[in-house]
Design a protein around this motif. Structure first.
Motif, PDB file in Angstrom:
ATOM      1  N   ASP A 185      87.602  28.571 -22.059  1.00 13.80           N
ATOM      2  CA  ASP A 185      87.788  28.813 -20.626  1.00 13.80           C
ATOM      3  C   ASP A 185      87.114  30.095 -20.164  1.00 13.80           C
ATOM      4  O   ASP A 185      86.599  30.161 -19.056  1.00 13.80           O
ATOM      5  N   ARG A 219      88.852  23.238 -23.095  1.00 14.68           N
ATOM      6  CA  ARG A 219      88.863  23.863 -21.780  1.00 14.68           C
ATOM      7  C   ARG A 219      90.033  23.255 -21.016  1.00 14.68           C
ATOM      8  O   ARG A 219      90.373  22.094 -21.216  1.00 14.68           O
ATOM      9  N   THR A 220      90.632  24.027 -20.113  1.00 13.81           N
ATOM     10  CA  THR A 220      91.743  23.497 -19.330  1.00 13.81           C
ATOM     11  C   THR A 220      91.212  22.555 -18.252  1.00 13.81           C
ATOM     12  O   THR A 220      90.072  22.705 -17.790  1.00 13.81           O
ATOM     13  N   GLN A 272      91.950  22.496 -15.147  1.00 13.67           N
ATOM     14  CA  GLN A 272      91.643  23.273 -13.946  1.00 13.67           C
ATOM     15  C   GLN A 272      90.247  23.889 -14.033  1.00 13.67           C
ATOM     16  O   GLN A 272      89.485  23.863 -13.064  1.00 13.67           O
ATOM     17  N   ARG A 273      89.910  24.440 -15.190  1.00 18.33           N
ATOM     18  CA  ARG A 273      88.589  25.057 -15.375  1.00 18.33           C
ATOM     19  C   ARG A 273      87.487  23.999 -15.299  1.00 18.33           C
ATOM     20  O   ARG A 273      86.438  24.231 -14.713  1.00 18.33           O
ATOM     21  N   GLN A 318      94.303  16.513 -22.753  1.00 21.26           N
ATOM     22  CA  GLN A 318      94.575  16.322 -21.329  1.00 21.26           C
ATOM     23  C   GLN A 318      93.622  15.305 -20.700  1.00 21.26           C
ATOM     24  O   GLN A 318      93.346  15.378 -19.503  1.00 21.26           O
TER      25      GLN A 318
END
Length: 143
Positions: free
Chosen positions: A19, A66-67, A69-70, A99
């Motif tokens: 991230d 990576r999330t 959101q990112r 995710q």
């Protein structure tokens, strides 16, 4: 033969937190038609399977993600800067991303009305967590 001034031996660079790692917000857009003409998002590095025959699965351990959101931020910036109409989620095994369903749902809801499709570069056949309804909608463009 090594280049003059090159540091030998070459050492692997390890990025612990994806991230916070740099990701190009203005990707290079080729002047010619390319086969893979789309925005590519690296969603994770590494693989959870650890197959003995796969050098990449061993070399890129441990798995780092990576999330969502990112990834949505990167997608928005990359699409705005490039004008592409396709986004590809890329990793050694995209279905192993923890995710994947929330990320896919978020991307589809945000990009589908703009006629931007979402595709996957690498899916294993045995990926049991994968929802085929989500994947078929992700790859289809609205009429």
């Amino acid at each position: 033969m090594a280049s003059p001034g090159a540091q030998l031996p070459v050492r692997r660079t390890y990025v612990r937190d994806l991230d916070s790692a740099h990701y190009p917000h203005r990707p290079l857009v080729p002047l010619i038609e390319a086969v893979q003409d789309r925005l590519t998002l690296e969603i994770q590095r590494g693989c959870t399977q650890g197959c003995r025959f796969c050098q990449a699965g061993i070399f890129y351990r441990p798995v780092r993600e990576r999330t969502p959101q990112r990834l949505v931020e990167i997608a928005a910036a990359g699409l705005a800067a490039s004008g592409w109409s396709d986004v590809s989620l890329s990793s050694l095994s995209s279905a192993d991303y923890s995710q994947i369903e929330p990320l896919t749902r978020t991307l589809i809801e945000g990009l589908y009305p703009h006629r931007i499709s979402v595709s996957f570069s690498s899916l294993r056949v045995d990926a049991s967590a994968w929802n085929s309804r989500t994947s078929s909608r992700a790859c289809a463009r609205p009429a």
